[in-house]
Design a protein around this motif. Structure first.
Motif, PDB file in Angstrom:
ATOM      1  N   ILE A 161     -43.449 -15.111   0.756  1.00  0.00           N
ATOM      2  CA  ILE A 161     -43.126 -14.692   2.118  1.00  0.00           C
ATOM      3  C   ILE A 161     -41.710 -15.148   2.485  1.00  0.00           C
ATOM      4  O   ILE A 161     -41.371 -16.328   2.362  1.00  0.00           O
ATOM      5  CB  ILE A 161     -44.118 -15.327   3.133  1.00  0.00           C
ATOM      6  CG1 ILE A 161     -45.577 -15.080   2.718  1.00  0.00           C
ATOM      7  CG2 ILE A 161     -43.833 -14.840   4.553  1.00  0.00           C
ATOM      8  CD1 ILE A 161     -46.017 -13.636   2.714  1.00  0.00           C
ATOM      9  N   GLU A 162     -40.904 -14.190   2.917  1.00  0.00           N
ATOM     10  CA  GLU A 162     -39.542 -14.527   3.325  1.00  0.00           C
ATOM     11  C   GLU A 162     -39.566 -15.143   4.727  1.00  0.00           C
ATOM     12  O   GLU A 162     -40.192 -14.613   5.638  1.00  0.00           O
ATOM     13  CB  GLU A 162     -38.694 -13.259   3.338  1.00  0.00           C
ATOM     14  CG  GLU A 162     -37.212 -13.551   3.315  1.00  0.00           C
ATOM     15  CD  GLU A 162     -36.398 -12.271   3.417  1.00  0.00           C
ATOM     16  OE1 GLU A 162     -36.378 -11.495   2.446  1.00  0.00           O
ATOM     17  OE2 GLU A 162     -35.797 -12.055   4.492  1.00  0.00           O
ATOM     18  N   ALA A 176     -41.541 -25.220   0.010  1.00  0.00           N
ATOM     19  CA  ALA A 176     -41.868 -24.193   0.991  1.00  0.00           C
ATOM     20  C   ALA A 176     -43.125 -23.438   0.567  1.00  0.00           C
ATOM     21  O   ALA A 176     -43.132 -22.785  -0.472  1.00  0.00           O
ATOM     22  CB  ALA A 176     -40.692 -23.235   1.164  1.00  0.00           C
ATOM     23  N   TRP A 177     -44.175 -23.555   1.370  1.00  0.00           N
ATOM     24  CA  TRP A 177     -45.415 -22.863   1.025  1.00  0.00           C
ATOM     25  C   TRP A 177     -46.178 -22.481   2.274  1.00  0.00           C
ATOM     26  O   TRP A 177     -45.912 -23.005   3.357  1.00  0.00           O
ATOM     27  CB  TRP A 177     -46.300 -23.716   0.101  1.00  0.00           C
ATOM     28  CG  TRP A 177     -46.830 -24.972   0.725  1.00  0.00           C
ATOM     29  CD1 TRP A 177     -46.130 -26.106   0.994  1.00  0.00           C
ATOM     30  CD2 TRP A 177     -48.170 -25.210   1.154  1.00  0.00           C
ATOM     31  NE1 TRP A 177     -46.961 -27.033   1.562  1.00  0.00           N
ATOM     32  CE2 TRP A 177     -48.211 -26.527   1.665  1.00  0.00           C
ATOM     33  CE3 TRP A 177     -49.350 -24.452   1.140  1.00  0.00           C
ATOM     34  CZ2 TRP A 177     -49.395 -27.083   2.189  1.00  0.00           C
ATOM     35  CZ3 TRP A 177     -50.511 -25.013   1.648  1.00  0.00           C
ATOM     36  CH2 TRP A 177     -50.519 -26.324   2.157  1.00  0.00           C
ATOM     37  N   ALA A 178     -47.108 -21.576   2.119  1.00  0.00           N
ATOM     38  CA  ALA A 178     -47.950 -21.157   3.239  1.00  0.00           C
ATOM     39  C   ALA A 178     -49.364 -20.991   2.732  1.00  0.00           C
ATOM     40  O   ALA A 178     -49.589 -20.841   1.540  1.00  0.00           O
ATOM     41  CB  ALA A 178     -47.443 -19.846   3.831  1.00  0.00           C
ATOM     42  N   ARG A 179     -50.265 -21.023   3.667  1.00  0.00           N
ATOM     43  CA  ARG A 179     -51.679 -20.948   3.360  1.00  0.00           C
ATOM     44  C   ARG A 179     -52.113 -19.477   3.311  1.00  0.00           C
ATOM     45  O   ARG A 179     -51.672 -18.697   4.140  1.00  0.00           O
ATOM     46  CB  ARG A 179     -52.348 -21.647   4.535  1.00  0.00           C
ATOM     47  CG  ARG A 179     -53.742 -21.940   4.360  1.00  0.00           C
ATOM     48  CD  ARG A 179     -54.062 -23.158   3.705  1.00  0.00           C
ATOM     49  NE  ARG A 179     -53.806 -24.391   4.375  1.00  0.00           N
ATOM     50  CZ  ARG A 179     -54.081 -25.520   3.745  1.00  0.00           C
ATOM     51  NH1 ARG A 179     -54.524 -25.515   2.524  1.00  0.00           N
ATOM     52  NH2 ARG A 179     -53.883 -26.647   4.351  1.00  0.00           N
ATOM     53  N   PRO A 180     -52.970 -19.120   2.364  1.00  0.00           N
ATOM     54  CA  PRO A 180     -53.521 -17.761   2.431  1.00  0.00           C
ATOM     55  C   PRO A 180     -54.364 -17.634   3.703  1.00  0.00           C
ATOM     56  O   PRO A 180     -54.929 -18.614   4.159  1.00  0.00           O
ATOM     57  CB  PRO A 180     -54.414 -17.650   1.185  1.00  0.00           C
ATOM     58  CG  PRO A 180     -54.425 -18.976   0.531  1.00  0.00           C
ATOM     59  CD  PRO A 180     -53.543 -19.914   1.273  1.00  0.00           C
ATOM     60  N   MET A 181     -54.408 -16.446   4.271  1.00  0.00           N
ATOM     61  CA  MET A 181     -55.158 -16.264   5.519  1.00  0.00           C
ATOM     62  C   MET A 181     -56.465 -15.548   5.236  1.00  0.00           C
ATOM     63  O   MET A 181     -56.482 -14.537   4.561  1.00  0.00           O
ATOM     64  CB  MET A 181     -54.326 -15.437   6.497  1.00  0.00           C
ATOM     65  CG  MET A 181     -53.054 -16.143   6.900  1.00  0.00           C
ATOM     66  SD  MET A 181     -52.000 -15.043   7.825  1.00  0.00           S
ATOM     67  CE  MET A 181     -50.497 -16.028   7.876  1.00  0.00           C
ATOM     68  N   PRO A 182     -57.543 -16.088   5.768  1.00  0.00           N
ATOM     69  CA  PRO A 182     -58.829 -15.403   5.606  1.00  0.00           C
ATOM     70  C   PRO A 182     -58.719 -13.983   6.168  1.00  0.00           C
ATOM     71  O   PRO A 182     -57.961 -13.745   7.103  1.00  0.00           O
ATOM     72  CB  PRO A 182     -59.786 -16.250   6.451  1.00  0.00           C
ATOM     73  CG  PRO A 182     -59.150 -17.604   6.511  1.00  0.00           C
ATOM     74  CD  PRO A 182     -57.679 -17.350   6.522  1.00  0.00           C
ATOM     75  N   THR A 183     -59.485 -13.073   5.604  1.00  0.00           N
ATOM     76  CA  THR A 183     -59.446 -11.685   6.059  1.00  0.00           C
ATOM     77  C   THR A 183     -59.725 -11.626   7.552  1.00  0.00           C
ATOM     78  O   THR A 183     -60.565 -12.347   8.060  1.00  0.00           O
ATOM     79  CB  THR A 183     -60.559 -10.845   5.375  1.00  0.00           C
ATOM     80  OG1 THR A 183     -61.128 -11.605   4.331  1.00  0.00           O
ATOM     81  CG2 THR A 183     -60.036  -9.527   4.896  1.00  0.00           C
ATOM     82  N   VAL A 211     -35.615 -18.871   3.268  1.00  0.00           N
ATOM     83  CA  VAL A 211     -36.390 -19.458   2.168  1.00  0.00           C
ATOM     84  C   VAL A 211     -37.575 -18.554   1.844  1.00  0.00           C
ATOM     85  O   VAL A 211     -37.915 -17.668   2.623  1.00  0.00           O
ATOM     86  CB  VAL A 211     -36.986 -20.849   2.505  1.00  0.00           C
ATOM     87  CG1 VAL A 211     -36.015 -21.940   2.236  1.00  0.00           C
ATOM     88  CG2 VAL A 211     -37.580 -20.902   3.879  1.00  0.00           C
ATOM     89  N   VAL A 212     -38.171 -18.833   0.700  1.00  0.00           N
ATOM     90  CA  VAL A 212     -39.352 -18.078   0.313  1.00  0.00           C
ATOM     91  C   VAL A 212     -40.541 -19.023   0.291  1.00  0.00           C
ATOM     92  O   VAL A 212     -40.501 -20.082  -0.325  1.00  0.00           O
ATOM     93  CB  VAL A 212     -39.141 -17.412  -1.073  1.00  0.00           C
ATOM     94  CG1 VAL A 212     -40.449 -16.827  -1.585  1.00  0.00           C
ATOM     95  CG2 VAL A 212     -38.064 -16.343  -0.970  1.00  0.00           C
ATOM     96  N   ALA A 228     -35.719 -22.581  15.444  1.00  0.00           N
ATOM     97  CA  ALA A 228     -36.570 -21.392  15.433  1.00  0.00           C
ATOM     98  C   ALA A 228     -36.838 -20.952  14.002  1.00  0.00           C
ATOM     99  O   ALA A 228     -36.123 -21.334  13.076  1.00  0.00           O
ATOM    100  CB  ALA A 228     -35.909 -20.257  16.210  1.00  0.00           C
ATOM    101  N   ALA A 229     -37.859 -20.146  13.849  1.00  0.00           N
ATOM    102  CA  ALA A 229     -38.196 -19.566  12.560  1.00  0.00           C
ATOM    103  C   ALA A 229     -38.694 -18.157  12.800  1.00  0.00           C
ATOM    104  O   ALA A 229     -39.177 -17.849  13.889  1.00  0.00           O
ATOM    105  CB  ALA A 229     -39.271 -20.397  11.866  1.00  0.00           C
ATOM    106  N   SER A 230     -38.532 -17.308  11.792  1.00  0.00           N
ATOM    107  CA  SER A 230     -39.050 -15.954  11.936  1.00  0.00           C
ATOM    108  C   SER A 230     -39.300 -15.340  10.570  1.00  0.00           C
ATOM    109  O   SER A 230     -38.722 -15.757   9.574  1.00  0.00           O
ATOM    110  CB  SER A 230     -38.071 -15.079  12.730  1.00  0.00           C
ATOM    111  OG  SER A 230     -36.851 -14.966  12.030  1.00  0.00           O
ATOM    112  N   THR A 231     -40.198 -14.384  10.537  1.00  0.00           N
ATOM    113  CA  THR A 231     -40.472 -13.648   9.316  1.00  0.00           C
ATOM    114  C   THR A 231     -40.860 -12.234   9.703  1.00  0.00           C
ATOM    115  O   THR A 231     -41.499 -12.024  10.743  1.00  0.00           O
ATOM    116  CB  THR A 231     -41.603 -14.302   8.485  1.00  0.00           C
ATOM    117  OG1 THR A 231     -41.983 -13.405   7.437  1.00  0.00           O
ATOM    118  CG2 THR A 231     -42.824 -14.621   9.334  1.00  0.00           C
TER     119      THR A 231
END
Ligand SMILES: [Cu+2]
Lengths: 188, 207
Positions: A139-140, A47-54, A153-154, A77-80
């Motif tokens: 990120i949860e 489980a991973w996510a991309r950093p977001m540009p400013t 998940v994180v 569905a998914a939510s955070t």
């Protein structure tokens, strides 16, 4: 005879009571087992996510889902708390054209099968993110399955997938920067 | 010869001459196109002049990119998946190759100029290698370049996007152009790092 009758009546009543109690107990145990089985039928990995540009208030996250159960399940569905809207999307690259579309019907995971989300494929899309994800953050994420119910998940925020691989082909070699595994499956 | 026959003969001649000149014009055009594709070298006519605005708000043209080989990627800042993936990859290639690519130039060209003005592009690019220059412009300027460079661009509304949300279907490959601004090759999305690095080395040495 009346006593015998009544005595046997009491015994019957007792037997019925213990019987139903036992049945309840067994049913309860089975229900509990079945419950935990369906909960564990879906394993969530990578489980991973991309950093977001400013200044970007959107981004993508990725998970790998394995269904060890006997019945198909579906991520619906998914939510955070970090995003206003979270959607399930698919990106395709066909004839060198990238397209992204929402998956309104969710994502099915066949019994014994798995779904690997990866850049250029399935992803969880975050929209309306007030504070952009930055590398190293956790990120949860709540995932809702048709069968397995809700799971949390994180997501680890990092620039590139584990093992520096594309398409989620390489697993578990986070410390190797140039592992390409079986990466000969590209059309180009 | 009757007058009627003469008239028919004349009309036929006119039609013949007109057809012949048309054929010549067309073949000229065809010849020109063949010549422009590199005259048998097998280099496709991808690329050409453009006038855009960089992330600092200054006008740039293809001439500013001549003299050094260049790497172009077309994308948009509202793209959550492929665009950051590719820009993070380009960033890691630049870091990996170090001095070897000192002579290369890198550009991110937005295919969504309506949302991606110079400031938006500038802010977006802060997440990636500082050598990547951002290019935007008027919708006309951007679509003119996309056409010449054979970059596919199509705006697609997102169904549940309430505020006119849309995504942009676009060419996924990274373009490699030589120091004369001619097409040198591409790096496909998801191409193995080793391949990509080899192509960039070759572009730096031969482009
Ligand atoms: Cu998406």
């Amino acid at each position: 005879m009346a006593r015998a009758c009544c005595g046997s009546g009491a015994r019957d009543w007792f037997a019925a009571l213990t019987g139903s109690l036992m049945a309840l107990l067994i049913a309860g145990t089975f229900a509990a087992v079945a419950d935990s089985a369906s909960e564990e039928a879906i394993a969530i990995e990578e489980a991973w996510a991309r950093p977001m540009p400013t200044g970007r208030e959107l981004g993508a996250g990725y998970v790998t889902l394995r269904n060890a159960g006997d019945i198909a399940d579906r991520l619906v569905a998914a939510s955070t708390p970090r995003a206003e809207r979270t959607e399930l999307h698919e990106t395709t690259v066909i004839d060198d054209v990238m397209r992204m579309r929402p998956l309104d019907g969710g994502i099915e995971i066949e019994p014994g099968g798995s779904i690997e989300m990866a850049p250029g494929g399935l992803h969880i899309m975050f929209l309306g993110v007030a504070e952009p994800f930055s590398a190293g953050e956790r990120i949860e994420l709540r995932l809702e399955f048709e069968q397995a119910g809700e799971r949390t998940v994180v997501l680890e925020v990092r620039a590139r997938p584990n093992g520096d691989s594309h398409h989620g082909n390489t697993h578990g070699d986070a410390d190797h920067g140039h592992a390409h595994g079986e990466e000969g499956d590209h059309a180009h | 010869m009757s007058l009627r026959k003469l008239r028919i003969f004349l009309w036929v001649s006119v039609a013949f001459v007109a057809g012949l000149s048309l054929a010549l014009v067309i073949s000229d055009d065809v010849r020109e196109r063949i010549l422009h594709t590199g005259g048998g070298e097998g280099v496709a006519a991808i690329g050409g002049p453009f006038e855009l605005v960089d992330h600092r708000g200054e006008t740039v043209t293809h001439e500013d990119f001549l003299g050094q080989p260049a790497v172009y990627f077309f994308g948009f800042t509202h793209c959550p998946d492929i665009c950051p993936t590719t820009l993070f990859e380009i960033t890691s290639w630049i870091q990996e190759l170090g001095e070897e690519v000192d002579d290369l130039r890198f550009a991110f060209v937005t295919v969504d100029p309506e949302r991606d003005g110079p400031e938006v592009v500038a802010q977006y690019l802060q997440a990636f290698d500082e050598r990547i220059v951002g290019l935007t412009g008027t919708p006309e300027q951007v679509s003119a370049m996309a056409e010449n460079w054979r970059v596919y661009v199509r705006k697609v509304p997102l169904e549940d996007g309430d505020g006119g949300d849309y995504t942009v279907d676009h060419t996924a490959s990274v373009y490699l152009m030589d120091s004369d601004g001619r097409f040198f090759g591409t790096i496909a999305f998801g191409e193995a790092d080793d391949n990509a690095l080899a192509k960039l080395r070759r572009l730096a040495q031969e482009g």
